[in-house]
Scaffold this active site. Structure first.
Site, PDB file in Angstrom:
ATOM      1  N   LYS A   1       0.847  -1.206   0.000  1.00 24.81           N
ATOM      2  CA  LYS A   1       0.000   0.000   0.000  1.00 24.81           C
ATOM      3  C   LYS A   1       0.882   1.256   0.000  1.00 24.81           C
ATOM      4  CE  LYS A   1      -0.371  -0.532   5.023  1.00 24.81           C
ATOM      5  NZ  LYS A   1      -1.222  -1.005   6.115  1.00 24.81           N
TER       6      LYS A   1
ATOM      7  N   ARG B   1     -11.281  -0.663  14.459  1.00 25.20           N
ATOM      8  CA  ARG B   1     -11.058   0.168  13.285  1.00 25.20           C
ATOM      9  C   ARG B   1     -11.967  -0.404  12.213  1.00 25.20           C
ATOM     10  NH1 ARG B   1      -4.913   0.865  11.088  1.00 25.20           N
ATOM     11  NH2 ARG B   1      -5.470  -1.150  10.209  1.00 25.20           N
TER      12      ARG B   1
ATOM     13  N   TYR C   1      15.215  29.384  10.651  1.00 25.47           N
ATOM     14  CA  TYR C   1      13.970  29.985  11.134  1.00 25.47           C
ATOM     15  C   TYR C   1      13.858  29.925  12.651  1.00 25.47           C
ATOM     16  CZ  TYR C   1      11.805  30.173   6.464  1.00 25.47           C
ATOM     17  OH  TYR C   1      11.487  30.463   5.162  1.00 25.47           O
TER      18      TYR C   1
ATOM     19  N   MET D   1      11.427  24.351   4.518  1.00 24.64           N
ATOM     20  CA  MET D   1      10.638  23.645   3.503  1.00 24.64           C
ATOM     21  C   MET D   1      11.531  22.941   2.484  1.00 24.64           C
ATOM     22  SD  MET D   1       7.797  25.098   0.808  1.00 24.64           S
ATOM     23  CE  MET D   1       6.687  25.767   2.046  1.00 24.64           C
TER      24      MET D   1
HETATM   25  C1  LIG Z   1      -0.383  -1.931   6.827  1.00 26.86           C
HETATM   26  C2  LIG Z   1      -0.967  -3.248   7.205  1.00 26.86           C
HETATM   27  C3  LIG Z   1      -0.162  -4.390   7.314  1.00 26.86           C
HETATM   28  C4  LIG Z   1       1.353  -4.322   7.269  1.00 26.86           C
HETATM   29  O1  LIG Z   1       1.789  -3.858   8.518  1.00 26.86           O
HETATM   30  P1  LIG Z   1       3.354  -3.693   8.880  1.00 26.86           P
HETATM   31  O2  LIG Z   1       3.354  -3.287  10.296  1.00 26.86           O
HETATM   32  O3  LIG Z   1       3.858  -2.637   7.969  1.00 26.86           O
HETATM   33  O4  LIG Z   1       3.986  -5.006   8.638  1.00 26.86           O
HETATM   34  C5  LIG Z   1      -0.773  -5.612   7.531  1.00 26.86           C
HETATM   35  N1  LIG Z   1      -2.123  -5.697   7.659  1.00 26.86           N
HETATM   36  C6  LIG Z   1      -2.929  -4.620   7.600  1.00 26.86           C
HETATM   37  C7  LIG Z   1      -4.392  -4.788   7.778  1.00 26.86           C
HETATM   38  C8  LIG Z   1      -2.378  -3.354   7.390  1.00 26.86           C
HETATM   39  O5  LIG Z   1      -3.177  -2.287   7.347  1.00 26.86           O
END
Ligand SMILES: *Cc1c(COP(=O)(O)O)cnc(C)c1O
Length: 369
Positions: A38, A137, A255, A308
């Site tokens: 992802k 969640r 800054y 930035m």
């Molecule tokens: C992002 C995610 C993972 C991977 O998690 P890591 O901690 O990066 O290994 C696995 N399962 C779900 C549902 C996630 O959202």
């Protein structure tokens, strides 16, 4: 962005990525090892990371969004696994149903209404079912699992049960066992063919957590996940040195004038800032020191706030010829631990990696490994 014109250069080591996957796959056996890609493969670029993971042996992938799944399917077309399973963790976006059909994406269904909408769709293919075991969640609640089981289950096109651990990076946390127990109960009740619980850290928590399929993300990309985890750095971030200037005692840098020089100092100015994804909170002040950078293996401290587009590094202790305009300074990689930089900014490597901006130059090494 070409290397010549870039302020930030990212080197992505596909051989290290493949090696990390193979190590995790060996640890997880006999469970299958998927790859979580992802957020553009945690910032590394899904077009290169997807095929590299397929070449290493990955046959199951997880993305968050349908567009990411479509991009992955395109990237896998000429890879070792054009037919790999692609699960969409954020579920079924009914308005984007065509994307799931065209790219053969399997949503991870997270609540009863979503299962209903997906089941009513003619081209649905297959899906996974997410059960909540303590994260609050996404996922069916215990009660929703119970009524689903009573009404005959989700149907044979739903072939994977998924849940997610809240505290896998804290192996001693009591919620881990609670989640495993609830997951086993949901599994027994729904009798789906396969089940998946562990993220990167979960792989180290013992055989019970492995189930049939593990879902590592961060450990593939070189981030720390669990005290026992070993993962090679995949991303090296380097900033271009623009100039080296001399500052005098009592002068301030950057800054807010937050850091006052206590000696005559040589200050290297680098062409990277928070707009590139290098976090502003990693900066330095008179009261708290910031992250370190590395030039030719020498570790050097940031001075003042991160701007930035720029940041400042104290190179007083470095041989003069090593910090010259046009050279590159490592922000994280083999010499500077990405998790240490993230900690300085009060965050985690996940946020640092996924926030790296499009204006960085990305180059790939170790391809075909
Ligand atoms: C992002 C995610 C993972 C991977 O998690 P890591 O901690 O990066 O290994 C696995 N399962 C779900 C549902 C996630 O959202």
């Amino acid at each position: 962005v070409s290397e010549e014109a870039a302020g930030l250069r990212l080197t992505i080591d596909l051989a290290a990525l493949a090696g990390n996957w193979r190590r995790l796959a060996a640890l997880a056996r006999p469970a299958e090892c998927a790859a979580v890609v992802k957020a553009d493969a945690y910032g590394t670029g899904i077009a290169a990371a997807g095929p590299a993971l397929a070449a290493a042996g990955a046959r199951t992938f997880f993305v968050a969004l349908p567009e990411e799944g479509a991009a992955l399917r395109r990237a896998l077309k000429r890879s070792a696994a054009p037919e790999a399973r692609i699960y969409v963790l954020n579920g079924f976006f009914a308005e984007a149903a065509d994307l799931y059909g065209e790219s053969r994406l399997s949503p991870v269904l997270g609540h009863p209404g979503e299962l209903e909408r997906w089941s009513a769709w003619a081209d649905r293919g297959r899906a996974a079912l997410h059960v909540d075991t303590g994260m609050n969640r996404l996922g069916f609640t215990e009660g929703e699992v119970e009524s689903l089981a009573r009404s005959g289950g989700p149907g044979k096109d739903v072939d994977l049960l998924v849940s997610h651990l809240a505290c896998a990076d804290e192996p001693e946390h009591a919620i881990n066992e609670t989640q495993l127990r609830r997951f086993e109960a949901a599994r027994a009740r729904l009798k789906l063919p396969r089940a998946s619980l562990a993220n990167s850290a979960g792989i180290h928590m013992g055989p019970g957590y492995l189930q049939d399929l593990v879902r590592p993300g961060i450990a593939l990309y070189g981030g720390a996940s669990h005290p026992q985890a070993v993962s090679d750095p995949v991303v090296t971030a380097e900033a271009r040195i623009l100039q080296v200037r001399t500052g005098h005692v009592g002068e301030t840098v950057g800054y807010g004038a937050t850091e006052t020089l206590k000696r005559t100092s040589r200050i290297a100015i680098l062409s990277t800032g928070y707009a590139d994804g290098y976090l502003r909170a990693a900066g330095s002040s008179d009261t708290s020191s910031g992250a370190l950078v590395s030039i030719e293996g020498h570790l050097l401290p940031l001075v003042g706030r991160v701007s930035m587009d720029l940041l400042a590094v104290d190179v007083t202790d470095l041989p003069e010829d090593l910090a010259a305009p046009g050279r590159w300074a490592e922000l994280f990689g083999h010499n500077v631990d990405i998790d240490a930089v993230a900690r300085h900014a009060g965050t985690i490597a996940y946020e640092l990696l996924t926030g790296l901006s499009r204006r960085a130059h990305r180059r790939y090494v170790g391809a075909g490994a």
